[in-house]
Design a protein around this motif. Structure first.
Motif, PDB file in Angstrom:
ATOM      1  N   HIS A  47       0.846  -1.192   0.000  1.00 27.75           N
ATOM      2  CA  HIS A  47       0.000   0.000   0.000  1.00 27.75           C
ATOM      3  C   HIS A  47       0.886   1.248   0.000  1.00 27.75           C
ATOM      4  N   PRO A  48       0.624   2.210  -0.879  1.00 34.99           N
ATOM      5  CA  PRO A  48       1.479   3.401  -0.956  1.00 34.99           C
ATOM      6  C   PRO A  48       1.425   4.305   0.272  1.00 34.99           C
ATOM      7  N   TYR A  49       0.462   4.077   1.173  1.00 37.66           N
ATOM      8  CA  TYR A  49       0.390   4.882   2.385  1.00 37.66           C
ATOM      9  C   TYR A  49       0.410   3.996   3.625  1.00 37.66           C
ATOM     10  N   SER A  55       7.983   4.637   6.580  1.00 41.81           N
ATOM     11  CA  SER A  55       9.379   4.543   7.030  1.00 41.81           C
ATOM     12  C   SER A  55      10.349   4.969   5.932  1.00 41.81           C
ATOM     13  N   ILE A  56      10.048   4.614   4.703  1.00 41.08           N
ATOM     14  CA  ILE A  56      10.909   5.005   3.580  1.00 41.08           C
ATOM     15  C   ILE A  56      10.900   6.528   3.427  1.00 41.08           C
ATOM     16  N   ILE A  57       9.728   7.130   3.464  1.00 40.33           N
ATOM     17  CA  ILE A  57       9.613   8.587   3.310  1.00 40.33           C
ATOM     18  C   ILE A  57      10.370   9.308   4.422  1.00 40.33           C
ATOM     19  N   ILE A  58      10.194   8.876   5.647  1.00 43.74           N
ATOM     20  CA  ILE A  58      10.893   9.517   6.768  1.00 43.74           C
ATOM     21  C   ILE A  58      12.400   9.358   6.620  1.00 43.74           C
ATOM     22  N   ASP A 102     -12.754 -10.234   3.408  1.00 47.05           N
ATOM     23  CA  ASP A 102     -12.823 -10.558   1.979  1.00 47.05           C
ATOM     24  C   ASP A 102     -13.892  -9.717   1.291  1.00 47.05           C
ATOM     25  N   TYR A 103     -15.029  -9.559   1.945  1.00 48.22           N
ATOM     26  CA  TYR A 103     -16.103  -8.730   1.389  1.00 48.22           C
ATOM     27  C   TYR A 103     -15.606  -7.296   1.196  1.00 48.22           C
ATOM     28  N   LEU A 104     -14.925  -6.749   2.213  1.00 45.33           N
ATOM     29  CA  LEU A 104     -14.395  -5.392   2.104  1.00 45.33           C
ATOM     30  C   LEU A 104     -13.361  -5.280   0.991  1.00 45.33           C
ATOM     31  N   PHE A 105     -12.469  -6.275   0.920  1.00 40.10           N
ATOM     32  CA  PHE A 105     -11.438  -6.258  -0.113  1.00 40.10           C
ATOM     33  C   PHE A 105     -12.072  -6.204  -1.505  1.00 40.10           C
ATOM     34  N   GLN A 106     -13.174  -6.911  -1.678  1.00 40.09           N
ATOM     35  CA  GLN A 106     -13.771  -7.032  -3.003  1.00 40.09           C
ATOM     36  C   GLN A 106     -14.788  -5.943  -3.327  1.00 40.09           C
ATOM     37  N   ASN A 107     -15.406  -5.325  -2.331  1.00 40.87           N
ATOM     38  CA  ASN A 107     -16.545  -4.466  -2.634  1.00 40.87           C
ATOM     39  C   ASN A 107     -16.522  -3.048  -2.087  1.00 40.87           C
ATOM     40  N   CYS A 108     -15.909  -2.802  -0.959  1.00 42.58           N
ATOM     41  CA  CYS A 108     -16.188  -1.543  -0.274  1.00 42.58           C
ATOM     42  C   CYS A 108     -15.053  -0.532  -0.239  1.00 42.58           C
ATOM     43  N   ARG A 109     -13.928  -0.907   0.237  1.00 40.52           N
ATOM     44  CA  ARG A 109     -12.896   0.044   0.591  1.00 40.52           C
ATOM     45  C   ARG A 109     -11.892   0.231  -0.540  1.00 40.52           C
ATOM     46  N   PRO A 110     -11.636   1.459  -0.979  1.00 38.70           N
ATOM     47  CA  PRO A 110     -10.717   1.677  -2.103  1.00 38.70           C
ATOM     48  C   PRO A 110      -9.275   1.272  -1.785  1.00 38.70           C
ATOM     49  N   GLU A 111      -8.896   1.273  -0.506  1.00 38.65           N
ATOM     50  CA  GLU A 111      -7.513   0.892  -0.191  1.00 38.65           C
ATOM     51  C   GLU A 111      -7.277  -0.608  -0.274  1.00 38.65           C
ATOM     52  N   ASN A 140       6.993   6.656  -7.879  1.00 38.78           N
ATOM     53  CA  ASN A 140       5.891   7.549  -8.243  1.00 38.78           C
ATOM     54  C   ASN A 140       5.170   8.159  -7.048  1.00 38.78           C
ATOM     55  N   HIS A 141       5.681   7.922  -5.857  1.00 38.34           N
ATOM     56  CA  HIS A 141       5.017   8.456  -4.673  1.00 38.34           C
ATOM     57  C   HIS A 141       5.210   9.975  -4.625  1.00 38.34           C
ATOM     58  N   PRO A 142       4.159  10.709  -4.301  1.00 36.87           N
ATOM     59  CA  PRO A 142       4.279  12.171  -4.302  1.00 36.87           C
ATOM     60  C   PRO A 142       5.248  12.730  -3.258  1.00 36.87           C
TER      61      PRO A 142
END
Length: 176
Positions: A47-49, A55-58, A102-111, A140-142
């Motif tokens: 996950h980019p955030y 830790s990499i950014i810091i 699994d339901y969240l991974f497939q349907n709800c949360r954009p992350e 590509n991380h801002p």
């Protein structure tokens, strides 16, 4: 060896392997005091955030890191973990939690980028794809400045060969 190369700080995201850090110092051509390492089960940024990216950014800003390597071991010999049986055998409550996630991974949360909880826990099976994806996320991380070089590095334990993954191009770095 130039003075710039010696004084450049590098960060290596590596798998948990006690010998890897020592072997990397010669490969990335950095003095030990200028090499930072982050260890993770599989050098993958899911996950980019997330915490690893944080830790990499810091490290980039706090330690003045100018180069980042995402390092994977091509022929790592580990005992496979059967996460499904581990999660589902513990209790019925755990099975319900996994099904909800699994339901969240497939349907709800954009992350949650599709798939299943097991897929997320296991990570990518193909080490090259995993490193390429992680390099792309970091590059590509801002919050990562454009002057920071980000490359992947794959180590072949059997042959001792190291290969750099830099976007589309892959070139052998050295043979030990």
């Amino acid at each position: 060896m130039s003075v710039d190369k010696i004084n450049k700080k590098s960060l290596c995201l590596i798998d948990i392997d006690p010998e890897l850090e020592t072997r990397l110092q010669g490969v990335v051509n950095v003095q030990p005091e200028n090499m930072l390492t982050l260890q993770s089960y599989g050098p993958e940024i899911s996950h980019p955030y997330g915490d690893i990216m944080r830790s990499i950014i810091i490290a980039v800003y706090q330690e003045n890191v100018e180069e980042i390597f995402v390092v994977g071991i091509k022929d790592k010999e580990t005992d496979p973990v059967d996460l499904e049986s581990l999660l589902y055998s513990e209790s019925k409550g755990m099975k319900d939690k996994v099904e909800r996630l699994d339901y969240l991974f497939q349907n709800c949360r954009p992350e949650f980028s599709g798939g299943k909880v097991i897929d997320w826990l296991e990570g990518k099976k193909n080490i090259t794809e995993s490193i390429e994806k992680s390099v792309e996320i970091i590059r590509n991380h801002p919050f990562i400045p454009s002057y920071v070089k980000v490359r992947g590095l794959i180590i072949n334990n059997r042959s001792g060969e190291f290969s750099i993954i830099d976007g589309v191009t892959r070139e052998p770095l050295l043979k030990s």
